[in-house]
Design a protein around this motif. Sequence first.
Motif, short mmCIF file in Angstrom:
data_model
loop_
_atom_site.label_atom_id
_atom_site.label_comp_id
_atom_site.label_asym_id
_atom_site.label_seq_id
_atom_site.Cartn_x
_atom_site.Cartn_y
_atom_site.Cartn_z
N ALA A 48 0.81 -1.28 0.10
CA ALA A 48 0.06 -0.04 0.02
C ALA A 48 0.80 1.12 0.07
N ARG A 49 2.00 1.18 0.49
CA ARG A 49 2.94 2.28 0.30
C ARG A 49 3.66 2.54 -0.99
N ILE A 50 3.45 1.78 -1.99
CA ILE A 50 3.84 2.02 -3.33
C ILE A 50 3.01 3.24 -3.86
N GLN A 51 3.14 4.34 -4.05
CA GLN A 51 2.71 5.46 -4.34
C GLN A 51 2.85 5.66 -5.91
N VAL A 86 0.67 1.17 -10.18
CA VAL A 86 0.43 0.21 -8.96
C VAL A 86 -1.05 0.27 -8.71
N PRO A 87 -1.82 -0.69 -8.99
CA PRO A 87 -3.14 -0.57 -8.55
C PRO A 87 -3.35 -0.10 -6.90
N GLN A 88 -4.17 0.65 -6.46
CA GLN A 88 -4.10 1.08 -5.09
C GLN A 88 -4.66 -0.28 -4.24
N VAL A 89 -3.85 -0.40 -3.10
CA VAL A 89 -4.43 -1.52 -2.12
C VAL A 89 -5.54 -0.61 -1.22
N TYR A 90 -6.82 -1.06 -1.43
CA TYR A 90 -7.66 -0.41 -0.49
C TYR A 90 -7.78 -0.99 1.10
N ASP A 91 -7.90 -2.22 0.89
CA ASP A 91 -8.08 -3.01 2.24
C ASP A 91 -7.42 -4.36 2.21
N LEU A 103 -7.18 -9.39 -0.73
CA LEU A 103 -6.39 -7.99 -0.98
C LEU A 103 -7.75 -7.36 -1.80
N VAL A 104 -8.17 -6.31 -1.30
CA VAL A 104 -9.25 -5.23 -2.28
C VAL A 104 -8.33 -4.22 -2.62
N MET A 105 -8.46 -4.24 -3.83
CA MET A 105 -7.51 -3.07 -4.69
C MET A 105 -8.44 -2.34 -5.74
#
Length: 542
Positions: free
Chosen positions: A81-84, A88-93, A105-107
């Motif tokens: 989640a820290r890869i901004q 990279v598809p965002q990791v939501y949860d 992993l919810v993305m």
Amino acid sequence: MYACRRKDATGAGKVPQQKIAGRYELLEELSHGGMGDVWRGYDAVLDRPVAVKLIRQQAISSPQLAEEFAKRFRREARITARIQHAGVPQVYDAVLDDSLERLFLVMELVDGVPLSAYVQPGRPLPVAWAAAVAAQVATVLSHAHVVPAIHRDLKPGNILVARDGTVKVLDFGIAAILRTDVTKLTATGTPIGTYQYMSPEQVRGGRITPQTDLYALGCILHELLSGQLLFSADSEYVLMYQHVNADPTPLRELRADVPPALEELVLLLLRKAPESRPADIQDVYERLRPFLPPPGAAPAPAGAGPTGVPDPTGLFRNPYAPRSRAQAGPRVPGTDGQPPAPPAPAAVPGAFREEIKEAYAHSDALLEEERFAQAAEVLGEIIEPAARALGSESRQVLELRTQRAAIRLLGGDYRAALPEFDALADAYGRIHGPTSEHARACRAQAARCRAELGQVTEALAALQGILGVVRSVDGDVSEEAVELRRDIGMLMLAQGRAADAWHILEPLHEDLCVVYRPDDEMTAEIAEALALIRLDLDGSAS
């Protein structure tokens, strides 16, 4: 994480009924892989589509590993989640079920084409295309490696090219979560990775470094430029042996037009010893730069690259280009320039009538929870089959489309609602006449969408034209006329045209006090607007 049709309910792809963590619904399976499955899901709390990665239950070989696994899972999910980076598809949860045997992993859900679709035996990519893909992957890895996060399983199946040509790298952290060097989560003890792209140090079970991802990128670049795998064999063990011991075939022996410097880069990436590869991914990007198209360059001629897939060079040819203008929005049968389908029989088959009824009921239930995007999507799933069965301009299909557009408007998705309302106004105009009630209503809603999108002048012109028709048919105080007068006055006020707004809203307020009541919600709204206008005009309009 790319769109596909819902599978039938005969087995594979059957939609689970449970929600994950009480909020994520699984709607349809998108892909099926060795580590797990990806589902198109929905976040019921934030009303948005998501991708949900389900890791297979057999990833945990014994109950004793569950606690250690849970710790590693949370740690790796946080790192991912820290890869901004846009690639990279965002990791939501990150969710572990109560048994600690399944993880999710919810993305971010990405609409695109896997890079594996670009690889066609005997048809290598244009040099600029291959370099553009590799360069975009390199920029992603540059952001990941500084976290530090190492992908460990880079391959065409984990790289997606979005519709605008942006390359997305999927599944960061998954291989790390399941790696065997500490947790030994695989039953066989074999290393995590895909054999065709596995570095020698992974085969040996050695230390994983950023150079591991560089080797995999070399395998991918070799494949894109040559149209064939770096190594191929019937046995995974032979493949592993080749990665450790066999020399790669230089690209120019397979394809003469590959530039010598690009061949040299690929051979450098594929060196057996990690320390012999480039020092970092930034060095790889710099070596790729000469093969990227410059800003303003024309796209490759038609037929030079694969057809039906996005062009990955666009980001380099048109850097920082604005978002493309909206065309016609989502394709609606009968609105794409083709003549509408012949009118369908009036009778709706009983089974289909029930499906439509269920779609409305499901959509209405979602609206009660203010899940506007999903409510519109539910109706969208029935519109296309209904159009095929009943006709694209049948009453039932037009009603479904009108309800979907209204939901999008209500949910604030004006950009999607606008072309739908325009198309509906044209359809109702053809059927009932351009000044008919349904056509007028859709044109008014389209104008309201334009106003929300900043096209105020066009919106005002459209609303004033509709009001003229309504006044001639129903007078000045019908519900439709009152709403149009209110909208016109408020838009004028928003434009700073206080005097013009006063001349519209002051008589409207008088009518509302008579037809409704002074304490009616709309009457009070107009009274408040008039009070503000008085301040703007210093009393000159009163």
